[in-house]
Design an enzyme around this catalytic site. Structure first.
Site, mmCIF file in Angstrom:
data_model
loop_
_atom_site.group_PDB
_atom_site.id
_atom_site.type_symbol
_atom_site.label_atom_id
_atom_site.label_comp_id
_atom_site.label_asym_id
_atom_site.label_seq_id
_atom_site.Cartn_x
_atom_site.Cartn_y
_atom_site.Cartn_z
ATOM 1 N N ARG A 178 -102.686 100.426 -34.892
ATOM 2 C CA ARG A 178 -101.279 100.031 -34.879
ATOM 3 C C ARG A 178 -100.872 99.796 -33.425
ATOM 4 O O ARG A 178 -101.257 100.573 -32.529
ATOM 5 C CB ARG A 178 -100.388 101.128 -35.477
ATOM 6 C CG ARG A 178 -100.430 101.240 -36.991
ATOM 7 C CD ARG A 178 -99.794 100.031 -37.695
ATOM 8 N NE ARG A 178 -99.803 100.139 -39.149
ATOM 9 C CZ ARG A 178 -100.769 99.672 -39.937
ATOM 10 N NH1 ARG A 178 -101.828 99.059 -39.417
ATOM 11 N NH2 ARG A 178 -100.674 99.796 -41.257
ATOM 12 N N GLU A 188 -94.482 92.870 -34.529
ATOM 13 C CA GLU A 188 -95.219 91.779 -35.182
ATOM 14 C C GLU A 188 -94.253 90.948 -36.016
ATOM 15 O O GLU A 188 -93.369 91.531 -36.652
ATOM 16 C CB GLU A 188 -96.325 92.365 -36.060
ATOM 17 C CG GLU A 188 -97.363 93.113 -35.230
ATOM 18 C CD GLU A 188 -98.482 93.758 -36.064
ATOM 19 O OE1 GLU A 188 -98.492 93.571 -37.295
ATOM 20 O OE2 GLU A 188 -99.317 94.437 -35.476
ATOM 21 N N HIS A 218 -103.126 90.459 -36.734
ATOM 22 C CA HIS A 218 -103.197 91.569 -37.695
ATOM 23 C C HIS A 218 -103.961 91.159 -38.968
ATOM 24 O O HIS A 218 -103.390 91.094 -40.058
ATOM 25 C CB HIS A 218 -101.793 92.095 -38.042
ATOM 26 C CG HIS A 218 -101.830 93.517 -38.564
ATOM 27 N ND1 HIS A 218 -100.780 94.392 -38.415
ATOM 28 C CD2 HIS A 218 -102.790 94.201 -39.231
ATOM 29 C CE1 HIS A 218 -101.101 95.554 -38.975
ATOM 30 N NE2 HIS A 218 -102.320 95.448 -39.483
HETATM 31 C C1 GLV Z 1 -103.407 97.284 -42.274
HETATM 32 O O1 GLV Z 1 -103.054 97.325 -41.143
HETATM 33 C C2 GLV Z 1 -103.427 98.398 -43.151
HETATM 34 O O2 GLV Z 1 -102.917 99.466 -42.767
HETATM 35 O O3 GLV Z 1 -103.951 98.275 -44.272
#
Ligand code: GLV
Length: 323
Positions: free
Chosen positions: A235, A264, A283
């Site tokens: 993260r 984001e 991401h």
């Molecule tokens: C993606 O970032 C997730 O947490 O699945």
């Protein structure tokens, strides 16, 4: 029973849910605005959401019927879990099914940043390639290098398995020591400062919690070697991005491979995106067709089980289930 979905699901999951329950789905490809979430949750017994949807205490107060929040992600930092628990709302997530896919991406970033893959692609297309050059785009070896895994959960362990194939020395740090996995994966448990100062690659695999927010800041980056790389597929808020920019821009850190950002979508004008020694992805850690279908399926399984009062495959706060 009514459920609210903040996005259409891939694969058959959407249909499966629609066959079982009355489903209200936000149809747009971007997250629903707050007032739409409030409208959708006013009558909903269940919710299936993404990591982009902020589910806070105020929202929960406005959702009097809500019993289950199914998050289609392994990370559930977008949900105020203590507030949900206080209201007896079950929260679920989708671990496991995305482990290998996300580890693949972390490893792709390790290779991309050290072997200058993205720079090389840009250069090849630029028309400036004149000849084979002994000093063109020289990078760093991944094989035989030291990999430091900050966090040693499922995804980090999957990265360690890949690193073994590259003959890497693998260090890890976690809040607890995992002796069985430590030995079977041939890793060494070290403190975070030691991990930072010894690693060629530091790869982050911690959930975002109050304890890990800003965990990699100015002081931690200063412990890393100037020829080391930081990889973040966890993260964005785990890292102080301003400090990271300063370290990368001043040559105190060799490079970073990033899939996640504090905000984001990351602003195209973000200082980090001006640097050649950054590989930046949007991401996409779990973004393969097969894995996204598995995540959606599991999110639906969790939701249906939770609503029917049976134990779902992956509860986050099983204490609300009682008994
Ligand atoms: C993606 O970032 C997730 O947490 O699945």
């Amino acid at each position: 029973m009514r459920v609210y979905l903040t996005r259409r699901l891939p694969g058959e999951s959407q249909r499966r849910l629609e066959q079982a329950l009355s489903v209200d789905t936000w149809p747009e490809p971007v997250p629903p605005p707050r007032e739409e979430l409030l409208r959708g949750l006013a009558e909903a017994d269940g919710m299936l959401c993404l990591l982009t949807d902020q589910v806070d205490a105020l929202l929960l107060e406005m959702a009097p019927r809500l019993r289950v929040i199914s998050v289609m992600a392994v990370g559930y930092n977008n949900v105020d879990v203590p507030a949900a628990t206080r209201r007896g709302i079950l929260v679920t997530h989708t671990p496991g099914v995305l482990t290998e896919t996300t580890a693949d991406l972390a490893f792709a970033l390790i290779l991309a940043i050290s072997r200058r893959i993205v720079e090389g692609d840009r250069f090849t297309r630029s028309g400036n390639w004149q000849t084979w050059d002994p000093s063109l785009l020289l990078g760093r070896d991944v094989h035989g290098a030291v990999l430091g895994l900050a966090g040693f959960g499922r995804i980090a362990q999957a990265v360690a398995r890949r690193a073994r194939g590259f003959d890497m020395t693998i260090l890890y740090h976690d809040t607890r020591r995992l002796p069985v996995e430590e030995v079977s994966l041939g890793t060494e448990f070290v403190s975070l400062p030691e991990l930072l100062s010894r690693s060629d690659f530091v790869s982050l695999h911690v959930p975002l919690t109050p304890a890990t927010r800003g965990m990699i800041g100015e002081a931690e980056l200063a412990l890393m070697r100037p020829d080391a790389f930081l990889i973040n597929t966890a993260r964005g808020e785990v890292v102080d991005e301003a400090a990271l920019y300063r370290a990368l821009a001043s040559g105190r850190l060799a490079g970073a491979g990033l899939d996640v950002y504090a905000r984001e979508p990351v602003d195209a004008a973000h200082p980090l995106l001006t640097l050649d020694n950054v590989v930046a992805l949007p991401h996409v850690g779990s973004a393969t067709r097969a894995t996204r279908v598995r995540m959606a399926d599991l999110a639906v399984d969790n939701l249906l089980a939770g609503l029917s009062g049976t134990r779902p495959p992956h509860p986050v706060n099983p204490e609300v289930l009682g008994g």
